[in-house]
Write a protein that holds these residues in place. Structure first.
Motif, mmCIF file in Angstrom:
data_model
loop_
_atom_site.group_PDB
_atom_site.id
_atom_site.type_symbol
_atom_site.label_atom_id
_atom_site.label_comp_id
_atom_site.label_asym_id
_atom_site.label_seq_id
_atom_site.Cartn_x
_atom_site.Cartn_y
_atom_site.Cartn_z
ATOM 1 N N MET A 194 0.836 -1.198 0.000
ATOM 2 C CA MET A 194 0.000 0.000 0.000
ATOM 3 C C MET A 194 0.868 1.244 0.000
ATOM 4 N N ASN A 195 2.015 1.178 0.731
ATOM 5 C CA ASN A 195 2.911 2.334 0.746
ATOM 6 C C ASN A 195 3.410 2.665 -0.642
ATOM 7 N N GLU A 196 3.644 1.616 -1.426
ATOM 8 C CA GLU A 196 4.119 1.833 -2.791
ATOM 9 C C GLU A 196 3.082 2.578 -3.612
ATOM 10 N N ILE A 197 1.792 2.235 -3.431
ATOM 11 C CA ILE A 197 0.728 2.904 -4.164
ATOM 12 C C ILE A 197 0.648 4.366 -3.767
ATOM 13 N N LYS A 198 0.890 4.672 -2.490
ATOM 14 C CA LYS A 198 0.757 6.034 -2.014
ATOM 15 C C LYS A 198 1.853 6.962 -2.514
ATOM 16 N N THR A 199 2.934 6.406 -3.085
ATOM 17 C CA THR A 199 4.013 7.259 -3.568
ATOM 18 C C THR A 199 3.641 7.966 -4.858
ATOM 19 N N LYS A 200 2.558 7.617 -5.497
ATOM 20 C CA LYS A 200 2.113 8.296 -6.697
ATOM 21 C C LYS A 200 0.639 8.657 -6.526
ATOM 22 N N LYS A 201 0.167 9.464 -7.434
ATOM 23 C CA LYS A 201 -1.220 9.891 -7.344
ATOM 24 C C LYS A 201 -2.143 8.682 -7.461
ATOM 25 N N LEU A 202 -3.064 8.570 -6.498
ATOM 26 C CA LEU A 202 -3.941 7.414 -6.461
ATOM 27 C C LEU A 202 -4.935 7.449 -7.618
ATOM 28 N N ARG A 203 -5.120 6.311 -8.264
ATOM 29 C CA ARG A 203 -6.054 6.195 -9.373
ATOM 30 C C ARG A 203 -7.239 5.324 -8.963
ATOM 31 N N GLN A 204 -8.286 5.385 -9.778
ATOM 32 C CA GLN A 204 -9.444 4.537 -9.519
ATOM 33 C C GLN A 204 -9.063 3.060 -9.573
ATOM 34 N N ALA A 205 -8.101 2.732 -10.443
ATOM 35 C CA ALA A 205 -7.652 1.336 -10.550
ATOM 36 C C ALA A 205 -7.011 0.877 -9.243
ATOM 37 N N ASP A 206 -6.303 1.789 -8.558
ATOM 38 C CA ASP A 206 -5.685 1.435 -7.277
ATOM 39 C C ASP A 206 -6.749 1.166 -6.215
ATOM 40 N N ALA A 235 -9.765 0.210 -6.790
ATOM 41 C CA ALA A 235 -10.426 -1.048 -7.153
ATOM 42 C C ALA A 235 -9.635 -2.246 -6.638
ATOM 43 N N THR A 236 -8.308 -2.182 -6.772
ATOM 44 C CA THR A 236 -7.458 -3.278 -6.301
ATOM 45 C C THR A 236 -7.560 -3.435 -4.796
ATOM 46 N N MET A 237 -7.490 -2.312 -4.077
ATOM 47 C CA MET A 237 -7.540 -2.364 -2.615
ATOM 48 C C MET A 237 -8.907 -2.780 -2.093
ATOM 49 N N ALA A 238 -9.966 -2.381 -2.820
ATOM 50 C CA ALA A 238 -11.324 -2.698 -2.368
ATOM 51 C C ALA A 238 -11.805 -4.062 -2.862
ATOM 52 N N GLY A 239 -11.068 -4.641 -3.803
ATOM 53 C CA GLY A 239 -11.449 -5.948 -4.328
ATOM 54 C C GLY A 239 -12.657 -5.912 -5.236
ATOM 55 N N VAL A 240 -12.797 -4.807 -5.989
ATOM 56 C CA VAL A 240 -13.920 -4.664 -6.924
ATOM 57 C C VAL A 240 -13.374 -4.231 -8.280
ATOM 58 N N SER A 241 -14.273 -4.093 -9.279
ATOM 59 C CA SER A 241 -13.843 -3.672 -10.610
ATOM 60 C C SER A 241 -13.654 -2.157 -10.671
ATOM 61 N N ILE A 242 -12.882 -1.702 -11.666
ATOM 62 C CA ILE A 242 -12.679 -0.267 -11.856
ATOM 63 C C ILE A 242 -14.009 0.406 -12.166
ATOM 64 N N SER A 243 -14.848 -0.253 -12.969
ATOM 65 C CA SER A 243 -16.132 0.355 -13.327
ATOM 66 C C SER A 243 -17.009 0.558 -12.096
ATOM 67 N N THR A 244 -16.937 -0.374 -11.135
ATOM 68 C CA THR A 244 -17.713 -0.213 -9.906
ATOM 69 C C THR A 244 -17.223 0.995 -9.115
ATOM 70 N N VAL A 245 -15.902 1.148 -9.019
ATOM 71 C CA VAL A 245 -15.329 2.314 -8.339
ATOM 72 C C VAL A 245 -15.770 3.591 -9.031
ATOM 73 N N GLU A 247 -9.648 6.651 3.239
ATOM 74 C CA GLU A 247 -8.485 6.249 4.032
ATOM 75 C C GLU A 247 -7.176 6.425 3.277
ATOM 76 N N ASN A 248 -7.252 6.433 1.971
ATOM 77 C CA ASN A 248 -6.028 6.546 1.165
ATOM 78 C C ASN A 248 -5.899 7.908 0.488
ATOM 79 N N GLY A 249 -6.698 8.865 0.952
ATOM 80 C CA GLY A 249 -6.523 10.241 0.492
ATOM 81 C C GLY A 249 -7.094 10.545 -0.869
ATOM 82 N N TYR A 250 -8.003 9.706 -1.338
ATOM 83 C CA TYR A 250 -8.608 9.959 -2.646
ATOM 84 C C TYR A 250 -9.870 10.780 -2.460
ATOM 85 N N SER A 251 -9.972 11.907 -3.157
ATOM 86 C CA SER A 251 -11.130 12.785 -3.015
ATOM 87 C C SER A 251 -12.199 12.415 -4.021
ATOM 88 N N ALA A 252 -13.329 11.908 -3.516
ATOM 89 C CA ALA A 252 -14.439 11.578 -4.413
ATOM 90 C C ALA A 252 -15.099 12.833 -4.938
#
Length: 339
Positions: free
Chosen positions: A1-13, A15-25, A49-54
């Motif tokens: 997770m720390n590795e993901i936080k080193t760059k701007k978080l994407r919807q794909a990230d 989706a991976t963390m939540a265990g769902v599809s990108i389209s669902t996110v 929790e990961n700083g992504y602004s909806a």
């Protein structure tokens, strides 16, 4: 997770963390219906929790963004794209769609960069003008269910909506004009990675194949400098080889200007000794002596058609993709006899 936080978080990230599809996110962040409240809460919790602004992707957003390949706009084709943008702006105004436009180098059209552009413009729909999306970008569009329209473009798989000139039929008609004038050895100056230009090559070859004794020759261009200058040099080389070619169909009018200059400098009469047909009907077609015979693309209409496709896509994101082709109209000039 720390590795993901080193760059701007994407919807794909997410989706991976939540265990769902990108389209669902994407649907949750856009506040769309049809998602269970438990799944919605889970995704929003992971995002927060990961700083992504909806908030920035709220898109009940029906704003639209047009990305234009600056590789072409900053060169001679700027006038071509001006007409398309005029049509996009007018169509968006009529439809009540917020609209913005940005230039982008084609090699930068990646999911991450496009996402950033769309976020900054608060856009829910995307027009790609003069850009053929990569496989990576296509997959992102599909996974994130992003309404996308190709303007002056076609998708060979017809998975993405598009509005374009009828490039195959336009090239077929342009070549037929030369064949009807009696020419049997015809050049086609062309060169591009774009699907639209490949369709013009197909149209040229199809017209040549229908006439007994006709011979077509492709002259490949690099476009590393001025298209007009390169066309001049290439045509001068063909004429010096005395291969018997008496006509040329050109990928666009800037190329046709270069061909006309080379033919005139070689001491040939136009259209008596050598005939030329351009494409696009750009302002330069009226500035030559004689004026160019060309094929008119209604660029403003392409922009308006693209907006219509976008409105329909906003209404139904699961409908089959559509490709709208506009006829390309022959324009009389002085570089083809009686045309």
């Amino acid at each position: 997770m720390n590795e993901i936080k080193t760059k701007k978080l994407r919807q794909a990230d997410i989706a991976t963390m939540a265990g769902v599809s990108i389209s669902t996110v994407s649907r949750v962040l856009a506040n769309e219906p049809g998602i269970s409240e438990s799944v919605r809460a889970h995704i929003l919790k992971v995002a927060a929790e990961n700083g992504y602004s909806a908030r920035t992707t709220s898109a009940s957003l029906r704003g639209t963004l047009a990305l234009i390949a600056s590789d072409g706009v900053t060169g001679g084709l700027s006038v071509f794209y001006e007409g398309i943008v005029e049509g996009l702006r007018a169509g968006a105004l009529d439809a009540g769609l917020p609209f913005e436009v940005r230039l982008i180098r084609e090699h930068r059209v990646t999911p991450d960069v496009v996402h950033e552009y769309m976020q900054a413009a608060r856009a829910g729909g995307l027009f790609l003008v003069g850009i053929d999306p990569s496989a990576e970008l296509r997959n992102w569009f599909e996974d994130a269910e992003i309404p996308t329209v190709l303007v002056n473009g076609t998708d060979p798989r017809l998975k993405i909506d598009g509005a374009s000139p009828s490039n195959f039929f336009g090239a077929y008609e342009a070549t037929t004009r030369l064949l009807n004038a009696g020419h049997r050895k015809i050049l086609h100056l062309t060169g591009s990675h774009r699907n639209t230009i490949r369709e013009r090559v197909r149209g040229f070859k199809a017209a040549i194949a229908e006439v007994d004794g006709a011979e077509g020759h492709l002259v490949s261009m690099t476009f590393k400098g001025s298209a007009t200058h390169e066309a001049h040099e290439l045509t001068a080389g063909v004429l010096a080889a005395k291969a018997g070619f008496t006509a040329a169909f050109c990928m666009n009018d800037f190329i046709a200007v270069g061909v006309l200059e080379a033919v005139t400098e070689a001491g040939l009469r136009v259209p008596e000794d050598f005939a030329i047909v351009g494409f696009d009907d750009l302002p330069c077609a009226l500035m030559t002596n004689p004026p160019l015979s060309t094929m008119r693309v209604d660029r403003v209409a392409l922009g308006r058609e693209a907006v219509g496709l976008m409105v329909a896509r906003f209404k139904d994101r699961t409908a089959p993709a559509r490709q709208i082709c506009h006829a390309v109209i022959p324009i009389a000039g002085g570089t083809v006899p009686n045309s």
